[in-house]
Design a protein around this motif. Structure first.
Motif, PDB file in Angstrom:
ATOM      1  N   ASP A   1      -0.097   3.803  14.392  1.00 60.68           N
ATOM      2  CA  ASP A   1      -1.833   4.107  14.277  1.00 60.68           C
ATOM      3  C   ASP A   1      -2.872   3.347  13.408  1.00 60.68           C
ATOM      4  O   ASP A   1      -3.784   3.075  13.492  1.00 60.68           O
ATOM      5  N   GLY A   2      -1.737   1.567  13.263  1.00 58.23           N
ATOM      6  CA  GLY A   2      -2.510   0.639  12.760  1.00 58.23           C
ATOM      7  C   GLY A   2      -3.024   0.217  11.762  1.00 58.23           C
ATOM      8  O   GLY A   2      -3.235  -0.780  10.738  1.00 58.23           O
ATOM      9  N   ALA A   3      -1.756   1.006  10.705  1.00 53.62           N
ATOM     10  CA  ALA A   3      -1.481   0.635   9.146  1.00 53.62           C
ATOM     11  C   ALA A   3      -1.372  -0.655   9.312  1.00 53.62           C
ATOM     12  O   ALA A   3      -0.675  -1.324   9.939  1.00 53.62           O
ATOM     13  N   PRO A   4      -1.762  -1.449   7.610  1.00 52.45           N
ATOM     14  CA  PRO A   4      -1.333  -2.417   7.670  1.00 52.45           C
ATOM     15  C   PRO A   4       0.234  -2.967   7.255  1.00 52.45           C
ATOM     16  O   PRO A   4       0.506  -1.790   6.649  1.00 52.45           O
ATOM     17  N   GLU A   5       0.522  -4.364   7.236  1.00 47.11           N
ATOM     18  CA  GLU A   5       1.957  -4.756   7.078  1.00 47.11           C
ATOM     19  C   GLU A   5       1.920  -4.314   5.522  1.00 47.11           C
ATOM     20  O   GLU A   5       1.074  -4.935   4.875  1.00 47.11           O
TER      21      GLU A   5
ATOM     22  N   SER B   1      10.076   3.515   3.334  1.00 45.87           N
ATOM     23  CA  SER B   1      10.415   3.049   4.041  1.00 45.87           C
ATOM     24  C   SER B   1       8.439   1.758   4.434  1.00 45.87           C
ATOM     25  O   SER B   1       7.553   2.273   4.042  1.00 45.87           O
ATOM     26  N   ALA B   2       9.864   1.493   4.639  1.00 48.93           N
ATOM     27  CA  ALA B   2       8.058   0.196   4.572  1.00 48.93           C
ATOM     28  C   ALA B   2       7.410  -1.054   6.136  1.00 48.93           C
ATOM     29  O   ALA B   2       9.346  -0.955   6.960  1.00 48.93           O
ATOM     30  N   VAL B   3       6.368  -1.041   5.957  1.00 51.19           N
ATOM     31  CA  VAL B   3       6.317  -1.574   7.452  1.00 51.19           C
ATOM     32  C   VAL B   3       5.743  -2.708   7.463  1.00 51.19           C
ATOM     33  O   VAL B   3       4.963  -3.726   6.579  1.00 51.19           O
ATOM     34  N   PHE B   4       6.238  -3.980   8.477  1.00 46.09           N
ATOM     35  CA  PHE B   4       6.648  -5.310   8.513  1.00 46.09           C
ATOM     36  C   PHE B   4       5.609  -5.839   9.764  1.00 46.09           C
ATOM     37  O   PHE B   4       5.801  -4.653  10.897  1.00 46.09           O
ATOM     38  N   ARG B   5       4.685  -6.791   9.850  1.00 45.14           N
ATOM     39  CA  ARG B   5       4.574  -7.523  10.977  1.00 45.14           C
ATOM     40  C   ARG B   5       4.743  -8.716  11.335  1.00 45.14           C
ATOM     41  O   ARG B   5       3.600  -9.846  11.236  1.00 45.14           O
ATOM     42  N   PRO B   6       5.891  -9.189  11.550  1.00 51.86           N
ATOM     43  CA  PRO B   6       6.296 -10.165  11.307  1.00 51.86           C
ATOM     44  C   PRO B   6       5.881 -11.099  13.014  1.00 51.86           C
ATOM     45  O   PRO B   6       6.598 -10.076  13.604  1.00 51.86           O
ATOM     46  N   THR B   7       6.044 -12.428  13.150  1.00 48.43           N
ATOM     47  CA  THR B   7       5.449 -13.276  14.347  1.00 48.43           C
ATOM     48  C   THR B   7       7.742 -13.777  14.681  1.00 48.43           C
ATOM     49  O   THR B   7       7.280 -14.562  14.653  1.00 48.43           O
ATOM     50  N   ILE B   8       8.075 -12.291  15.588  1.00 51.30           N
ATOM     51  CA  ILE B   8       9.025 -13.016  15.465  1.00 51.30           C
ATOM     52  C   ILE B   8       9.628 -12.076  17.255  1.00 51.30           C
ATOM     53  O   ILE B   8       8.921 -11.281  17.358  1.00 51.30           O
TER      54      ILE B   8
ATOM     55  N   ALA C   1       6.220   6.553   7.987  1.00 52.66           N
ATOM     56  CA  ALA C   1       5.500   4.983   8.185  1.00 52.66           C
ATOM     57  C   ALA C   1       5.396   4.673   9.393  1.00 52.66           C
ATOM     58  O   ALA C   1       4.780   3.558  10.174  1.00 52.66           O
ATOM     59  N   LYS C   2       6.563   4.960  10.488  1.00 49.40           N
ATOM     60  CA  LYS C   2       6.372   4.493  12.022  1.00 49.40           C
ATOM     61  C   LYS C   2       5.284   4.916  12.650  1.00 49.40           C
ATOM     62  O   LYS C   2       4.350   4.794  13.542  1.00 49.40           O
TER      63      LYS C   2
ATOM     64  N   HIS D   1       1.021  -1.335  -0.192  1.00 51.17           N
ATOM     65  CA  HIS D   1      -0.130   0.314   0.361  1.00 51.17           C
ATOM     66  C   HIS D   1       1.345   1.110   0.034  1.00 51.17           C
ATOM     67  O   HIS D   1       1.157   1.367   1.043  1.00 51.17           O
ATOM     68  N   ILE D   2       0.904   1.851  -1.069  1.00 55.61           N
ATOM     69  CA  ILE D   2       1.664   2.561  -1.245  1.00 55.61           C
ATOM     70  C   ILE D   2       1.877   4.583  -1.459  1.00 55.61           C
ATOM     71  O   ILE D   2       0.733   4.563  -1.773  1.00 55.61           O
ATOM     72  N   HIS D   3       1.730   4.781  -0.198  1.00 59.94           N
ATOM     73  CA  HIS D   3       2.019   6.697  -0.067  1.00 59.94           C
ATOM     74  C   HIS D   3       2.697   7.160  -0.587  1.00 59.94           C
ATOM     75  O   HIS D   3       4.197   7.093  -0.049  1.00 59.94           O
ATOM     76  N   THR D   4       2.925   8.443  -1.712  1.00 55.07           N
ATOM     77  CA  THR D   4       4.304   8.932  -2.474  1.00 55.07           C
ATOM     78  C   THR D   4       4.440  10.749  -1.999  1.00 55.07           C
ATOM     79  O   THR D   4       2.962  10.965  -2.020  1.00 55.07           O
ATOM     80  N   PHE D   5       4.934  10.928  -0.984  1.00 59.02           N
ATOM     81  CA  PHE D   5       5.446  12.602  -1.234  1.00 59.02           C
ATOM     82  C   PHE D   5       6.610  13.086  -2.550  1.00 59.02           C
ATOM     83  O   PHE D   5       6.972  12.106  -2.638  1.00 59.02           O
ATOM     84  N   LYS D   6       5.838  14.326  -2.336  1.00 54.51           N
ATOM     85  CA  LYS D   6       7.505  14.953  -3.519  1.00 54.51           C
ATOM     86  C   LYS D   6       8.431  15.352  -1.205  1.00 54.51           C
ATOM     87  O   LYS D   6       9.649  15.082  -2.015  1.00 54.51           O
ATOM     88  N   GLU D   7       8.198  16.096  -0.887  1.00 55.03           N
ATOM     89  CA  GLU D   7       9.129  15.952  -0.153  1.00 55.03           C
ATOM     90  C   GLU D   7       8.498  15.664   1.342  1.00 55.03           C
ATOM     91  O   GLU D   7       7.467  16.767   1.590  1.00 55.03           O
TER      92      GLU D   7
END
Ligand code: BTN
Length: 257
Positions: free
Chosen positions: A29-33, A63-70, A23-24, A9-15
């Motif tokens: 706020d609960g954004a998905p993996e 930056s990318a969000v992951f929700r691994p079970t680790i 991303a954090k 799920h990609i969010h793009t910004f100029k600056e």
């Protein structure tokens, strides 16, 4: 463990100030993996160990969000997996030879072309989410970098003597991240370690590793099964380093006594 197929799920910004910060916040706020934040420039790009990351136009700042079970001790595995993904993406989309300097700087001819920042949110001893930041000096003009960075930094544009399509590089990176994450979340770390070993320029060299509390000089022998660096010191003893910055030294000799 079953491998996780990730959807982006990609969010793009100029600056923006920092894709990592956005991303954090989204993750908290609960954004998905699979939430990804990309910017053309960052005014306050963040590097490892609280350093600043210079992010002019032409780079790939993502930056990318992951929700691994680790567990928190497994975060280093993700760091190495992302290093493999970024190196592969660079090699596959440019044909250039790129190497990994432990833990996960991507270098071309011993100059840094890509940095990776892995940050974990841990609650009650459990990893809630990871935000992985990847910065690639893609079409960056070296002349725009601060002078102190120039001797140790390169860009894909400088190496290729032409610009590369950022979209192609972004897609390659996301594809490689998908593959490495599927392997890691499926409990398969050994193939990632094998790939990391094949791509690194650190093992088999003398290094100076700066850890949060001290600097250690040693011969980089191998990674252990968790991805920590095994160093042999001049006195023959071995130490294992979990986190730090490695400086490659070209020459060193053991004492013969
Ligand atoms: C390093 O110090 O080597 C890590 C650099 C990581 C930079 C990337 S650029 C995209 C993301 N957003 C940031 O603010 N930092 C990371």
């Amino acid at each position: 463990m079953s491998p996780k197929a990730i959807e982006w799920h990609i969010h793009t910004f100029k600056e923006i100030d920092s894709t990592q910060r956005i991303a954090k916040n989204l993750a908290a706020d609960g954004a998905p993996e699979g939430t990804v934040v990309v910017a053309e420039t960052q005014s306050e790009g963040r590097g490892r160990a609280g350093r600043r990351w210079f992010s002019p136009p032409g780079g790939l700042w993502l930056s990318a969000v992951f929700r691994p079970t680790i567990t928190p001790t497994d975060v280093q595995k993700m760091t190495l997996a992302v290093g493999v993904a970024a190196t592969r993406a660079i090699v596959r989309s440019t044909g250039l030879m790129a190497n990994l300097k432990w833990p996960n700087d991507v270098q071309i001819g011993y100059r840094k072309v890509c940095g990776i920042l892995t940050e974990a949110s841990v609650k009650s001893g459990v990893v809630e989410f990871l935000v992985v930041g990847v910065g690639i000096n893609a079409n960056v003009d070296l002349a725009t970098l601060p002078p102190d960075l120039r001797p140790t930094t390169t860009s894909l544009k400088y190496e290729l003597k032409r610009e590369i399509p950022i979209e192609k590089l972004t897609n390659a990176l996301l594809l490689e991240l998908q593959k490495e994450y599927a392997s890691l979340s499926g409990g398969l770390f050994a193939p990632i370690l094998a790939d990391w070993r094949a791509l690194t320029n650190t093992l088999g060299n003398w290094v100076e590793v700066q850890t949060p509390n001290k600097t250690i000089d040693g011969f980089a022998e191998d990674l252990d099964h968790d991805g920590a660096l095994i160093l042999r010191l001049a006195d023959g003893s071995r130490v294992t380093v979990i986190a730090g910055d490695a400086l490659l030294r070209r020459k060193h000799h053991f004492n013969q006594s």
